[in-house]
Scaffold this motif. Structure first.
Motif, PDB file in Angstrom:
ATOM      1  N   GLN A 124       0.848  -1.192   0.000  1.00 47.02           N
ATOM      2  CA  GLN A 124       0.000   0.000   0.000  1.00 47.02           C
ATOM      3  C   GLN A 124       0.886   1.245   0.000  1.00 47.02           C
ATOM      4  OE1 GLN A 124      -2.928   0.088   3.106  1.00 47.02           O
ATOM      5  NE2 GLN A 124      -4.127   1.676   2.090  1.00 47.02           N
ATOM      6  N   VAL A 225      -6.942  -2.517  -9.550  1.00 43.93           N
ATOM      7  CA  VAL A 225      -7.557  -2.299  -8.238  1.00 43.93           C
ATOM      8  C   VAL A 225      -6.579  -1.604  -7.295  1.00 43.93           C
ATOM      9  CG1 VAL A 225      -8.594  -3.445  -6.234  1.00 43.93           C
ATOM     10  CG2 VAL A 225      -9.125  -4.246  -8.537  1.00 43.93           C
ATOM     11  N   SER A 226      -5.310  -1.983  -7.365  1.00 39.52           N
ATOM     12  CA  SER A 226      -4.326  -1.332  -6.485  1.00 39.52           C
ATOM     13  C   SER A 226      -4.199   0.158  -6.812  1.00 39.52           C
ATOM     14  CB  SER A 226      -2.963  -2.018  -6.597  1.00 39.52           C
ATOM     15  OG  SER A 226      -2.390  -1.798  -7.873  1.00 39.52           O
ATOM     16  N   SER A 229      -7.243   1.970  -5.568  1.00 38.42           N
ATOM     17  CA  SER A 229      -7.225   2.084  -4.108  1.00 38.42           C
ATOM     18  C   SER A 229      -6.411   3.285  -3.638  1.00 38.42           C
ATOM     19  CB  SER A 229      -6.665   0.801  -3.479  1.00 38.42           C
ATOM     20  OG  SER A 229      -5.261   0.713  -3.688  1.00 38.42           O
ATOM     21  N   ILE A 235     -12.685   0.569  -1.589  1.00 41.58           N
ATOM     22  CA  ILE A 235     -12.874  -0.247  -2.796  1.00 41.58           C
ATOM     23  C   ILE A 235     -13.559  -1.546  -2.392  1.00 41.58           C
ATOM     24  CG2 ILE A 235     -11.777  -1.432  -4.741  1.00 41.58           C
ATOM     25  CD1 ILE A 235     -11.343   1.554  -4.886  1.00 41.58           C
ATOM     26  N   TYR A 236     -14.634  -1.883  -3.095  1.00 39.66           N
ATOM     27  CA  TYR A 236     -15.359  -3.137  -2.844  1.00 39.66           C
ATOM     28  C   TYR A 236     -15.321  -3.987  -4.113  1.00 39.66           C
ATOM     29  CZ  TYR A 236     -17.097  -0.749   1.317  1.00 39.66           C
ATOM     30  OH  TYR A 236     -17.189  -0.072   2.512  1.00 39.66           O
ATOM     31  N   MET A 237     -14.861  -5.219  -3.971  1.00 39.76           N
ATOM     32  CA  MET A 237     -14.708  -6.120  -5.112  1.00 39.76           C
ATOM     33  C   MET A 237     -15.782  -7.210  -5.101  1.00 39.76           C
ATOM     34  SD  MET A 237     -12.190  -5.479  -7.228  1.00 39.76           S
ATOM     35  CE  MET A 237     -12.163  -7.078  -8.016  1.00 39.76           C
ATOM     36  N   ILE A 278      -9.219  -2.172   0.525  1.00 37.76           N
ATOM     37  CA  ILE A 278      -9.864  -3.049  -0.459  1.00 37.76           C
ATOM     38  C   ILE A 278     -10.603  -4.161   0.297  1.00 37.76           C
ATOM     39  CG2 ILE A 278      -9.538  -4.646  -2.375  1.00 37.76           C
ATOM     40  CD1 ILE A 278      -6.965  -3.104  -3.065  1.00 37.76           C
TER      41      ILE A 278
END
Length: 390
Positions: A124, A225-226, A229, A235-237, A278
């Motif tokens: 991160q 996604v990274s 973020s 972030i919702y997957m 995430i």
């Protein structure tokens, strides 16, 4: 021996042959001992006389009814046995075919699992602070068909073009998300991220095998996604499966949960586990149905190969005992929006664009994906961005 006696002996002989008298041939011969030494002499005499008169029955005609019935029953048993033998051989061939399919499938699964076990987590880089906004975004991802290579008048697609389109989609998502000041981004993956092995045309058009396709799809999603973020606070997957993702080529032999798409979240969780904002949302009801809560209203997501626009709202509402405010679908490779009982049905296009299958059906469309912005008001949906990627 005069003719009258001969006729008498012949009549008795015929009756004996037809089992109408109980006397043995020897007993009959004793009645005419002046002419026959024993029963066999008499039997041969009868046979010769019948043959002279062309009245000697063929052997088959000498079989009595009960014997013939037994023969017929035996013939039927032989026929049934042969039929069962053929059925068994067919079943054995089908079993061997299925065993070959599943042997290949298990090998592919094992190879992908090996690659997942060796992934290095992405670190991160920054923590995004929430902003004063109740807006949320929904990015719909479907029908990337990674591994497909095509070139025609309407579309060119290969790995390089795939990466350019993904990069454009990523940048536009960040741009529109920032413009609308969203805090939460829901990423809805509707399947067919890989081109797979389900059709002959798919296998011919594939530039990479299905293991490489799945690995590349998982890595592209991880990077997307990274980066997202780093731009949005939460972030919702979500993930569902498509038809091109299935492990086995033959649809009838396929099991729904044997699907390459189910390996991708596993990879993502390993790759993104160090990024705290995430969250992976598991499907509560079924691997083929996403239920997302966006601004306090339900959005259902399905791939679309098992559903129709005209009845998807009714079917899913009755199945889940929930009422959606929107249903999103993919699969058909074109952008569309409809409404059933005041529920909007949003159909996502493909990222890959027109391939040989679509071209031959005289169906062309613009490669695109959708980003929808919501807010926590009665209006709920603020706007829809159909992000063109061609």
């Amino acid at each position: 021996m005069d003719e009258r006696l001969k006729r008498e002996i012949l009549e008795k002989g015929i009756n004996k042959r037809n089992h109408k008298i109980k006397n043995t041939w020897s007993e009959l011969a004793l009645e005419y001992k002046d002419y026959f030494n024993n029963g066999e002499d008499l039997r041969q005499f009868i046979k010769r006389e019948l043959k002279k008169q062309n009245k000697l029955p063929k052997k088959i005609e000498c079989i009595d009814n009960s014997t013939q019935k037994k023969i017929n029953e035996l013939d039927m048993k032989i026929i049934e046995f042969r039929k069962e033998k053929i059925k068994f051989q067919d079943q054995r061939r089908e079993l061997r075919k299925i065993e070959r399919h599943w042997g290949r499938a298990e090998h592919l699964y094992d190879e992908i699992k090996k690659s997942i076990d060796n992934v290095k987590p992405i670190e991160q880089l920054k923590i995004v602070k929430p902003i004063a906004s109740d807006k949320e975004g929904m990015l719909i991802l479907s029908d990337f068909h990674i591994g497909l290579a095509c070139s025609n008048y309407w579309n060119k697609f290969n790995k390089d073009i795939l990466l350019k389109r993904v990069n454009k989609l990523l940048n536009k998502t960040i741009e529109y998300g920032k413009l609308n000041k969203i805090n939460k981004l829901h990423i809805i993956c509707l399947g067919d991220l890989v081109n797979g092995i389900i059709h002959v045309t798919s296998r011919i058009a594939n530039a990479e095998n299905v293991i490489q396709q799945t690995q590349l799809a998982a890595e592209i999603l991880s990077c997307m996604v990274s980066k997202l973020s780093q731009e949005f606070a939460e972030i919702y997957m979500y993930n569902t499966i498509g038809n091109h993702d299935r492990v086995v080529m033959n649809k009838k032999e396929s099991i729904a949960d044997e699907n390459f798409m189910l390996l991708i979240p596993w990879y993502l969780k390993a790759r993104l586990k160090n990024i705290s904002n995430i969250k992976f949302i598991n499907n509560e009801y079924d691997n083929q149905i996403i239920v997302a809560n966006i601004c306090n209203k339900y959005v259902f997501g399905v791939h679309g190969d098992r559903d129709k626009v005209k009845n998807v709202v009714q079917n899913l509402s009755l199945m889940l005992k929930l009422f959606p405010s929107m249903v999103v679908m993919g699969h058909v490779h074109h952008s569309e929006e409809n409404e059933v009982f005041s529920v909007p049905i949003v159909v996502n296009s493909s990222l890959s664009g027109v391939d040989s299958y679509a071209k031959d059906l005289r169906m062309t469309s613009m490669p695109s994906q959708k980003l929808i912005i919501f807010e926590n008001t009665d209006d709920w949906r603020v706007c829809t961005y159909n992000i063109h990627l061609g």
